[in-house]
Scaffold this active site. Structure first.
Site, short mmCIF file in Angstrom:
data_model
loop_
_atom_site.label_atom_id
_atom_site.label_comp_id
_atom_site.label_asym_id
_atom_site.label_seq_id
_atom_site.Cartn_x
_atom_site.Cartn_y
_atom_site.Cartn_z
N ALA A 67 34.14 -25.11 21.14
CA ALA A 67 33.10 -25.66 22.03
C ALA A 67 32.13 -26.46 21.17
CB ALA A 67 32.40 -24.53 22.75
N GLY A 110 36.76 -22.16 21.17
CA GLY A 110 37.12 -22.59 22.52
C GLY A 110 38.43 -23.39 22.54
N GLU A 113 41.03 -20.84 22.62
CA GLU A 113 40.99 -20.25 23.96
C GLU A 113 41.62 -21.18 24.99
OE1 GLU A 113 36.75 -19.51 23.49
OE2 GLU A 113 37.09 -17.38 23.77
N GLU A 133 33.84 -17.85 15.83
CA GLU A 133 32.49 -17.78 16.44
C GLU A 133 31.57 -16.83 15.68
OE1 GLU A 133 35.35 -17.67 18.12
OE2 GLU A 133 35.19 -18.80 19.99
#
Ligand code: HXC
Length: 259
Positions: A67, A110, A113, A133
């Protein structure tokens, strides 16, 4: 289909659509707009009867490095609640047609993911998978703790989530995270090959089969995702999140304090 951060070709090959993440300078970091575009593109491809299989890819350097940290850096938990970005992720997860991730380079946070949200993953030898993260003072928020653990088991998931260590493509293959590793030059060709095989099958059977396989994962998943989400928001109440993301932007090592 015109978008700012993704390129979409609904007729890349007969019955095969291609969605290419297109923020190369930022290693395809997933900002909110990109994810909204992805949601819209997948919904439209799902409605298009000519499309039987969808490939999502990045470029040689990165599928996606996570992200967008710069967009998240100053967020508060209430901002995150209001933005409700995971509604987009939930919709992407509901795509009815089979989706193949063709991964090269970084596939992190992300990005990992997003790849795990796809049904199949083909990787180049150079691909690196990880949930880093923790190094930013936060934790995975888009299914990382839930999907990864279901796929690779507790031991490896804990190691990846708690240390942020990256897996090579070979390790990811051994762990069952991905389907295939191929030389860098042919990762997209290999995804096309698999998409062609799938596109030959009955679209109805494919749809029902995909839905049925996913059912195994869905049992109890929503509860886990909700739990993960609240904890992800909670990370943004910490000084460590601010420090971790600020340090990344300033290109220095973070100093975490534990509050
Ligand atoms: C914003 C990013 C980014 C990211 C890279 N960039 N990753 N920008 N968000 N996730 C930007 C860098 O700031 C830099 O921009 C440019 O892309 C190139 O990156 P470099 O760091 O210079 O490249 P390199 O030295 O090769 O290192 C590659 C890397 C590193 C190891 C992948 O970029 C990295 O650690 N990225 C962050 C990975 C990460 O922590 N992902 C998880 C994010 S949190 P400039 O302008 O400086 O040139 C997350 C939570 C998901 O994903 C939760 C729900 C959605």
């Amino acid at each position: 289909m015109e978008f700012q951060f993704i390129l979409v070709d609904p007729a890349f090959h007969p019955h095969i659509a291609l969605v290419k993440l297109n923020r190369p300078k930022e290693l395809n970091a997933l900002n909110l707009q990109l994810m909204l575009e992805m949601k819209q593109a997948l919904a439209e491809l799902d409605e298009n009867d000519e499309v039987r299989c969808i490939i999502i890819t990045g470029n040689e350097q990165a599928f996606a490095a996570g992200a967008d940290i710069k967009q998240m850096e100053s967020r508060t938990p209430i901002d995150l609640l209001k933005i409700d970005q995971f509604e987009t992720w939930d919709q992407i997860r509901k795509t009815k047609k089979p989706v193949i991730a063709a991964v090269s380079g970084f596939c992190l946070g992300g990005g990992c993911e997003l790849a795990m949200t796809c049904d199949l993953i083909i990787a180049a030898e150079s691909a690196r998978f990880g949930q880093p993260e923790i190094k930013l003072g936060i934790m995975p928020g888009a299914g990382g703790t839930q999907r990864l653990t279901r796929v690779v088991g507790k031991a490896l998931a804990m190691e990846m989530v708690l240390t942020g260590r990256f897996l090579s493509a070979e390790e990811a293959l051994k762990a069952g995270l991905i389907n295939k590793v191929v030389p860098d030059e042919i990762y997209l060709d290999e995804a096309i090959k698999m998409a062609k095989e799938i596109a030959q099958m009955s679209p109805v059977a494919i749809r029902l089969a995909k839905e049925s396989v996913l059912k195994t994962f869905d049992t109890g998943l929503q509860e886990g995702l909700n739990f993960e989400r609240k904890n992800f928001y909670m990370c943004f109440a910490s000084e460590d999140q601010k420090e971790g993301m600020k340090a990344f932007v300033e290109k220095r090592k973070p100093e975490f304090k534990g509050y």
